[in-house]
Design an enzyme around this catalytic site. Structure first.
Site, PDB file in Angstrom:
ATOM      1  CD  GLU A 243      -2.629  -1.857   0.639  1.00  0.00           C
ATOM      2  OE1 GLU A 243      -1.660  -2.625   0.830  1.00  0.00           O
ATOM      3  OE2 GLU A 243      -3.748  -2.262   0.294  1.00  0.00           O
TER       4      GLU A 243
ATOM      5  CE1 TYR B   4       0.044   3.751   5.257  1.00  0.00           C
ATOM      6  CE2 TYR B   4      -0.656   1.585   4.517  1.00  0.00           C
ATOM      7  CZ  TYR B   4      -0.974   2.849   4.946  1.00  0.00           C
ATOM      8  OH  TYR B   4      -2.288   3.229   5.072  1.00  0.00           O
TER       9      TYR B   4
ATOM     10  NE  ARG C 214      -2.902  -6.522   2.634  1.00  0.00           N
ATOM     11  CZ  ARG C 214      -3.821  -5.588   2.766  1.00  0.00           C
ATOM     12  NH1 ARG C 214      -3.886  -4.893   3.888  1.00  0.00           N
ATOM     13  NH2 ARG C 214      -4.683  -5.367   1.808  1.00  0.00           N
TER      14      ARG C 214
ATOM     15  CG  HIS D 153      -3.084   4.320   0.745  1.00  0.00           C
ATOM     16  ND1 HIS D 153      -4.167   3.483   0.600  1.00  0.00           N
ATOM     17  CD2 HIS D 153      -2.506   3.961   1.912  1.00  0.00           C
ATOM     18  CE1 HIS D 153      -4.241   2.663   1.636  1.00  0.00           C
ATOM     19  NE2 HIS D 153      -3.232   2.928   2.440  1.00  0.00           N
TER      20      HIS D 153
ATOM     21  CD  GLN E 280     -22.043   6.638   1.049  1.00  0.00           C
ATOM     22  OE1 GLN E 280     -22.452   5.942   0.131  1.00  0.00           O
ATOM     23  NE2 GLN E 280     -22.844   7.422   1.718  1.00  0.00           N
TER      24      GLN E 280
END
Ligand code: FAD
Ligand code: NAP
Ligand code: SF4
Length: 673
Positions: free
Chosen positions: A166, A168, A216, A254, A341
């Site tokens: 992701e 990081y 991961r 991201h 949401q």
């Protein structure tokens, strides 16, 4: 008969056997940093453990100060942290579950001034510029990861997941686009992988063999200059040798400009990439991203694409996911619709994570739906999200509930939302309520337009008005011109539109209607190949980061999307999904205009004033998406007859209404009644 035999097959990992192949993936809950957060997390995770999930992974916990997500973000650095976390591990173990703590160093995504990275390169989604770690600091950071794993073990966790995807910190060491070092931690792929491998080797050496170590792995970075598939496969093999028990996978940084978990991403869209990793290693490999149903998960396992399935948000939506699958009651699963949401949009806005379809998520200790001691007769008018949510929760508590709707089907406006290309998942919420309402004993009366007299004569203990909204009409010269149509008429396909269209109002519905009227062919959310082409994903996954130039699908229809405000069109859309909608409309050639004043509609089109200049858009149709007004005409008549009523959803307040608020209001009223 065993339902989902592969998904529910135990997995023997040597010292521990997981009861099935389901991992609840890591999610930051926002509870990690609040006063009573650990007690609330204990109940949150325990409820999921009771629901039968094989292994839970916590939200990311930083191994040191620099790696915190923000100034007071959660870390595991000392004995106080160990004590705090024990509440969680004890609750999960008492519930019969297993739980691993994710160690997550935010690297250059951290939102504080002390952020660090392999090289001092700012992330495009952050305003803070990271400091490059020197060699001694790299060594110290590795030690911090190892220390956090050791402390997690002391806190009672069954293992740790080392977060390497992701975008990081670990992931930025791996990729050449973010690692410009020329020491032993940078350079060729082997040197860039050293940081990840040393963390795993030293963690394994410290925690011993009887403690799970998951890693991961980013199998598709989806950024230019990301790792290649060959590099990732090589790393996977080395991680196995370094002592990893389970290889979890992550898709997309991201900052990637490819949607990876939004509702418009096809289900299991990236599982083919996971299969390439699985083929290369002997340890279990986990598929993730947009897997939200047991049949999808079972199919992936049957196809050999993965050994385990990670689902995160589906466990916000339904803690009983595994139990329902096991009991052959998949139609009863409250499915995650990928809307973001109430989960990620909340997390990124500093709010507590929850779920649009399940407001009890992370509020288990606060929303009490225990059986009632006083059964009441309750009438609910309106089977939109607010009315359905109230009726179901009230009936499950033991009340006798009659739910009326004038329409022939449940859902209210949600039944329109599901027709938008990219929102096909919304069908699942309607399927859930259709299955659960009768099961809970709700007396559902469709096709009944209810007036006050009927409610008065019904002599109910409680009346709930969930009658929703009416679309706001346009007040303008020519508003009654045949060109002018409502979004209801368009979405119900009651009108045929010309090739040039203006949309008045650029809120959530204006955007959705723009997508609806520019859709050509199959929705990309139902077609992985189309999705890859549209957003620029290499179907062979061999390009650096798996990213290739996008070939977005355009539209023959010319659409103008208009608003009066001078602000950027679409500024109020969801934090995690607004950019997707804006990019989608741009690709389809939709022209957005802000700061417009509407003058009139006539045979030639719609007349505006923009920047003080008259402008005429020669369009065949004007679609009105100008907001909504509450529909609660019943209230006055009921009050006049001395009957009080509760208002929920759009009937209560139309401004800024969405299904998240409608369902939340329905469930919290049911808890209180
Ligand atoms: P409604 O959904 O309006 O339901 C009211 C119901 O009451 C209707 O079914 C109506 O028939 C019934 N009714 C009214 N009066 C009577 C009567 N006298 N007798 C019997 N029945 C009556 N929200 C989101 O959160 N996320 C989204 O992505 C999203 N996308 C959307 C896309 C579109 C195209 C649309 C139109 C809406 C979208 N929404 C979205 C908004 C969401 O659907 C609404 O906020 C939600 O449906 C409001 O719920 P409600 O129960 O208050 O009212
Ligand atoms: P909205 O978001 O409030 O947008 C209404 C639009 O109409 C605005 O662009 C507004 O902009 C314009 N408008 C307001 N009054 C007007 C008037 N008198 N004449 C002309 N234009 C007017 O409402 P919505 O689009 O109807 O959506 C309803 C709710 O559904 C929203 O609150 C939203 O949360 C929810 N929804 C959510 C999603 C989602 O993806 N999360 C999708 C769809 C709907 P100006 O005043 O600047 O012109
Ligand atoms: Fe899924 Fe939406 Fe709930 Fe998040 S808020 S868990 S995306 S249904």
């Amino acid at each position: 008969m065993t339902h989902y035999p592969r998904l529910l097959e135990p997995l023997d990992l040597g010292l521990i056997t997981l009861p099935n192949r389901v991992i609840m993936g890591s999610m930051h809950l926002g509870l990690e940093e609040v006063a009573d957060g650990f007690d609330r997390m204990a109940e949150f995770y325990a409820e999921r453990a009771r629901g039968g999930v094989g292994l839970i992974v916590t939200g990311g916990i930083s191994p040191n100060d620099d790696g915190r997500p923000w100034d007071d973000g959660a870390a595991m650095t000392n004995s106080d942290d160990v004590t705090a976390h024990r509440v969680i591990t004890q609750a999960v173990h008492a519930a019969g579950g297993r739980i691993a703590m994710q160690i997550l160093h935010y690297g250059r995504y951290a939102k504080h001034a002390r952020l660090v990275a392999p090289s001092p390169l700012r992330a495009p989604i952050n305003t803070f510029v990271p400091r490059g770690l020197d060699s001694a600091e790299v060594e110290a950071t590795i030690e911090d990861f190892v220390n956090a794993a050791e402390l997690a073990r002391q806190a009672g966790y069954d293992g740790v997941e080392i977060m390497g995807s992701e975008g990081y910190l670990i992931n930025t060491f791996l990729a050449s686009c973010t690692n410009e070092r020329d020491d032993e931690w940078g350079g060729d792929a082997q040197s860039r992988a050293r940081f990840a491998l040393e963390i795993v080797r030293r963690t394994r050496a410290r925690v011993g063999q009887d403690f799970l170590v998951l890693f991961r792995l980013s199998i598709l970075d989806l950024v230019p200059g990301g790792s290649t598939l060959a590099e990732t496969i090589d790393l996977a093999k080395q991680l196995e040798l370094a002592g990893v028990d389970i290889l979890n996978t992550g898709i997309g940084w991201h900052e990637a400009r490819v949607p990876t978990i939004a509702t418009s991403v096809p289900r299991a869209a990236f599982a083919t990439a996971t299969a390439k990793i699985k083929a290369a290693v002997g340890i279990p490999v986990v598929a993730s991203n947009r897997i939200n149903a047991p049949d999808v998960a079972e199919d992936l396992l049957a196809r050999g694409a993965a050994d385990m399935i990670s689902m995160a948000r589906p466990f916000l939506a339904d803690p009983q996911f595994v139990a329902k699958a096991r009991d052959g009651q998949a139609e009863r699963i409250n499915t995650c619709i990928g809307c973001n949401q109430a989960c990620i949009d909340h997390t990124l806005s500093g709010k507590i994570t929850s779920c649009l379809v399940n407001p009890r998520a992370c509020n288990e200790t606060m929303i009490d739906l225990a059986p009632t001691r006083k059964t009441k007769d309750i009438a609910v008018v309106g089977a939109g999200p607010a009315g359905m949510a109230f009726a179901l929760a009230a009936a499950q508590k033991g009340h006798r509930v009659v739910l009326y709707d004038a329409a022939s089907t449940v859902g209210g406006q949600f039944d329109l939302a599901r027709r938008i290309p990219g929102k096909e998942e919304f069908n699942e919420t309607l399927r859930y309520f259709r299955a659960e309402l009768p099961r809970a004993g709700v007396d559902l009366r469709l096709g009944s337009w209810i007036d006050a007299q009927e409610l008065i004569e019904g002599d109910f203990d409680e009346v709930v008005l969930a009658t929703g909204i009416v679309p706001r009409a346009l007040e303008l010269d020519g508003a009654d011109h045949p060109k002018v149509v409502t979004y209801l008429q368009v979405l119900r396909e009651e009108v045929s539109l010309g090739t040039r269209v203006a949309i008045v109002g650029a809120g959530g519905i204006g955007f959705d209607v723009a997508e609806f009227v520019t859709q050509e062919g199959t929705s990309a959310s139902l077609d992985v190949a189309k999705f890859y082409e549209h957003w620029g994903v290499d179907p062979t996954f061999e390009a650096s980061g798996g990213a290739v130039p996008a070939h977005p699908h355009s539209s023959e229809r010319q659409v103008y999307l208009l608003q009066r405000k001078a602000s950027k069109v679409g500024a109020g859309l969801g934090v995690t999904t607004g950019w997707i909608h804006r990019a989608e409309l741009a690709a389809r050639g939709v022209k957005t205009m802000s700061g417009v004043a509407y003058v009139r509609v006539d045979d030639s089109g719609i007349h505006l004033v923009v920047d003080g200049e008259p402008v005429t858009l020669e369009v065949d149709n004007v679609i009105v998406c100008a907001g909504q007004e509450s529909q609660r005409g019943l209230l006055a008549d009921l009050n006049a007859a001395g009957v009080t009523a509760h208002l929920i959803g759009g009937a209560d307040v139309a401004s800024e209404l969405d299904a998240k608020r409608a369902i939340h209001q329905g469930v919290t009223l049911a808890a209180a009644i």
